[in-house]
Design an enzyme around this catalytic site. Structure first.
Site, PDB file in Angstrom:
ATOM      1  N   GLU A  24      46.190  24.507  41.005  1.00  0.00           N
ATOM      2  CA  GLU A  24      44.978  25.329  41.046  1.00  0.00           C
ATOM      3  C   GLU A  24      44.103  25.116  39.811  1.00  0.00           C
ATOM      4  OE1 GLU A  24      45.474  29.030  42.848  1.00  0.00           O
ATOM      5  OE2 GLU A  24      44.142  30.136  41.502  1.00  0.00           O
TER       6      GLU A  24
ATOM      7  N   ASP B  94      48.341  28.278  43.215  1.00  0.00           N
ATOM      8  CA  ASP B  94      49.092  29.522  42.989  1.00  0.00           C
ATOM      9  C   ASP B  94      49.665  30.064  44.301  1.00  0.00           C
ATOM     10  OD1 ASP B  94      48.340  29.218  40.402  1.00  0.00           O
ATOM     11  OD2 ASP B  94      47.078  31.009  40.294  1.00  0.00           O
TER      12      ASP B  94
ATOM     13  N   TYR C  97      48.437  32.410  30.265  1.00  0.00           N
ATOM     14  CA  TYR C  97      47.400  32.601  31.280  1.00  0.00           C
ATOM     15  C   TYR C  97      46.876  34.040  31.321  1.00  0.00           C
ATOM     16  CZ  TYR C  97      45.170  32.734  35.806  1.00  0.00           C
ATOM     17  OH  TYR C  97      44.269  32.914  36.805  1.00  0.00           O
TER      18      TYR C  97
END
Length: 623
Positions: A7, A110, A320
């Site tokens: 992603e 994801d 993240y």
DNA sequence: GCAAGGTC
């Protein structure tokens, strides 16, 4: 050659590392017979109305119901207007070349609805026909990645997930585009009056809270306060009852046996309760909780915090950021002691880092089952160099929260004393006996009530103590406060919790309104539309915002339930229910709301002036 | 000119 598509670049890099592939190319990595490429989130979006022949903003086009949706490359705003994002175009070309050469495609976007959509939109846009396999992992540790590759699923296993994702996307387009045009056209205003499944309920929350706050009529009430003297240490106690009239309260005052009235020891201690309360450390931060804390402590907007975090992430200083989980798995937990070690020299909380290296870590934030696509935000352990003040502030919030989360409980001693003197009075006090996690930032407890005593003297039951002073207190009931960014983010997260319909409530329980990645931009959208403004820290509606609110407030589009309803249907589609039925319902709904708004918008400007007691205090847009 | 979703 096998192609793996992630992603975002960071995930592709992680996977490539596990495979031992290190050759960096333009837009992908290579090694051991694999290539590792990536998207940047959604590269493609449903094409705008004009690509189906709906030109201009015209009643004749409404409702716009494209027979078949098209995809178009993500756009970006430049000085020459809105153009296809060149970096996206380039990445799509790279992906196309790799797919053309591929013997096998492995999808590593994801593990969720949007991740599936990101890949499928690329796949269909490129008209790729090759079969693909799906990597489905919820943690990006080496072991999880390896295990995931031993268990690749056939791509078709996720067809129904794609169906639900595509439905979500189309439904938002149909309702949002049509409602926006219908209201904008019928209001006769030249401005864009946007509506949407998420932004409109958010606007409604801000407006309804604003009106409730401004129209609130404070009620006066009365209490009685006494000072009690224990060997020179004086504390304050408040009447257990409150009174509607001054006379009632005065009668209680008169009954108090204080020293000036001739009672040397008029306070009878009825009871003394002291109990310890354990306060567990807070969980690690997800994006939303960090945005809330940064707003409270530093005054950063949700959008600013997200931007700062993204920069820290790109500099590999934090993990993240757009995560919705406040937990980590055991694998990540194993790295925590090393991380904590890095902060031993920190000027502000180095001492607590040092303390933690020699103690057993609290595992409240460790729960692999509650890690979804991404785990909670942590520092990576890389050493920062010369951060700006704002970046440092956000970085420190992340680091400090890590130290807090793995720290010990805070233990407080809560004391409640009940005194009788004509009436019943109570005094309460809190003393921290062991700071635990609160030692990290070492700050006062924010929830302390003004009536509370910091600490209370040791008194015994049945003691009789002098009351040197008594007084009558006049108080007012207070309205719920206006929303600020922190409280709005919290409200968006928990939106839907009060829905009466149990099924809808259940469907929304893990989502709320919007997603962690989009909430900051929702607030910015409402500001861009001149629906709301920031007034100090508060979010306050404008005349325009209130006008829109009055038009739509009783419609489905202004309710969080709409999202609940969609989530329920989308979940059914994911488990195999008909796509067509839901799509037909959305079309019908689109037709209805478009019709209603074409009529309702005419009253918009008139309506915006109703409903507030004092219209002049409604915020005006400042030029 | 417009939605909500994702990310650099």
């Amino acid at each position: 050659m096998k192609v793996i598509i992630a992603e975002k670049p960071s995930v592709a890099r992680e996977i490539a590392k596990v495979f031992g592939a290190t050759a960096k190319k333009d837009g992908y990595m290579e090694g051991k017979g694999y290539t590792f490429t990536w998207a940047f989130g959604h590269l493609l979006q449903l094409a705008p109305p004009q690509e189906y022949g709906f030109y201009g903003w015209n009643v004749q086009n409404l409702p716009m119901l494209p027979p078949k949706f098209k995809l178009s490359i993500r756009k970006v705003k430049t000085k020459d207007g809105i153009v296809e994002d060149p970096s996206v175009k380039k990445q799509l070309d790279t992906i196309k070349t790799l797919f053309d050469e591929a013997t096998e495609i492995i999808v590593a976007t994801d593990a969720g609805r949007e991740g599936e959509l990101i890949f499928r939109y690329i796949y269909y846009y490129l008209k790729c026909k090759k079969p693909f396999k799906r990597l489905w992992i919820s943690s990006q540790t080496d072991e999880a990645i390896k295990e995931g590759f031993r268990n690749l699923k056939p791509g078709t296993d996720y067809d129904t997930l794609f169906n639900s994702a595509h439905c979500r996307s189309q439904s938002d387009w149909l309702v949002g585009m049509n409602a926006t045009q219908a209201l904008s056209i019928s209001s006769g205003s030249r401005a864009v009056l946007s509506l949407g499944r998420v932004q409109t309920p958010t606007l409604a929350m801000i407006c309804s809270r604003y009106l409730e706050n401004k129209n609130f009529v404070p009620q006066l009430y009365y209490q009685v306060s006494i000072q009690v003297d224990k060997d020179g240490q004086v504390f304050r106690a408040i009447s257990a009852d409150s009174f509607k009239t001054k006379e009632e309260a005065q009668a209680v005052v008169d009954k108090v046996e204080d020293v000036p009235s001739g009672f040397p020891n008029g306070g009878h201690i009825l009871s003394v309760e002291a109990k310890p309360r354990k306060e567990p450390p807070p969980l690690l931060h997800d994006l939303s909780s960090l945005q809330q804390e940064a707003n409270k402590r530093k005054g950063f907007t949700a959008d600013q915090t997200l931007g700062l975090l993204q920069t820290l992430y790109e500099n590999k200083l934090v993990t993240y950021p757009r995560t919705g989980s406040r937990y980590i798995g055991d694998d990540v937990f194993a790295t925590v002691p090393t991380l904590i070690d890095k902060f031993k020299e920190h000027p502000e909380f180095g001492k607590q880092a040092t303390f933690l290296t020699g103690t057993k870590l609290n595992k409240r934030s460790v729960n692999a089952k509650k890690v979804t696509d991404h785990h909670a935000i942590l520092p990576t352990g890389e050493t920062p160099h010369q951060l700006s003040n704002d970046l440092q502030a956000v970085y420190d919030l992340v680091a400090a929260r890590m130290l807090e989360a793995f720290h010990q409980e805070c233990i407080k001693e809560i004391t409640k004393i009940t005194v009788q003197s004509g009436a019943i009075f109570t005094a309460s006090g809190t003393v921290i006996s062991s700071a635990g996690w609160r030692a990290v930032l070492n700050e006062p407890d924010e929830e302390k009530k003004d009536e509370e005593n910091a600490s209370l003297p040791k008194v015994q039951q049945d003691e009789r103590l002098p009351i040197p002073e008594k007084s009558l207190l006049e108080k007012q009931t207070k309205p719920k406060p206006l929303y600020n960014e922190a409280s709005l983010l919290k409200a968006l997260e928990t939106a839907g919790k009060e829905i009466e319909d149990e099924e809808l409530r259940y469907a929304m329980k893990d989502s709320g309104l919007g997603t962690p990645a989009t909430r900051a931009s929702i607030i910015e959208t409402l500001i861009k539309r001149d629906y709301i403004i920031r007034e100090k820290k508060n979010l306050v509606p404008t005349q325009t915002g209130l006008g829109v609110y009055y038009v739509v407030k009783d419609q489905k589009i202004a309710q969080a339930e709409l999202t609940g309803n969609w989530e329920k249907r989308l979940e059914e589609i994911r488990s195999g229910a008909s796509v067509n039925e839901f799509q037909q319902e959305i079309k019908t709904y689109t037709r209805n709301i478009t019709q209603e708004l074409l009529l309702a918008g005419r009253n918009l400007m008139a309506k915006s002036k109703e409903g507030v007691n004092t219209p002049q205090i409604v915020a005006q847009k400042t030029a």
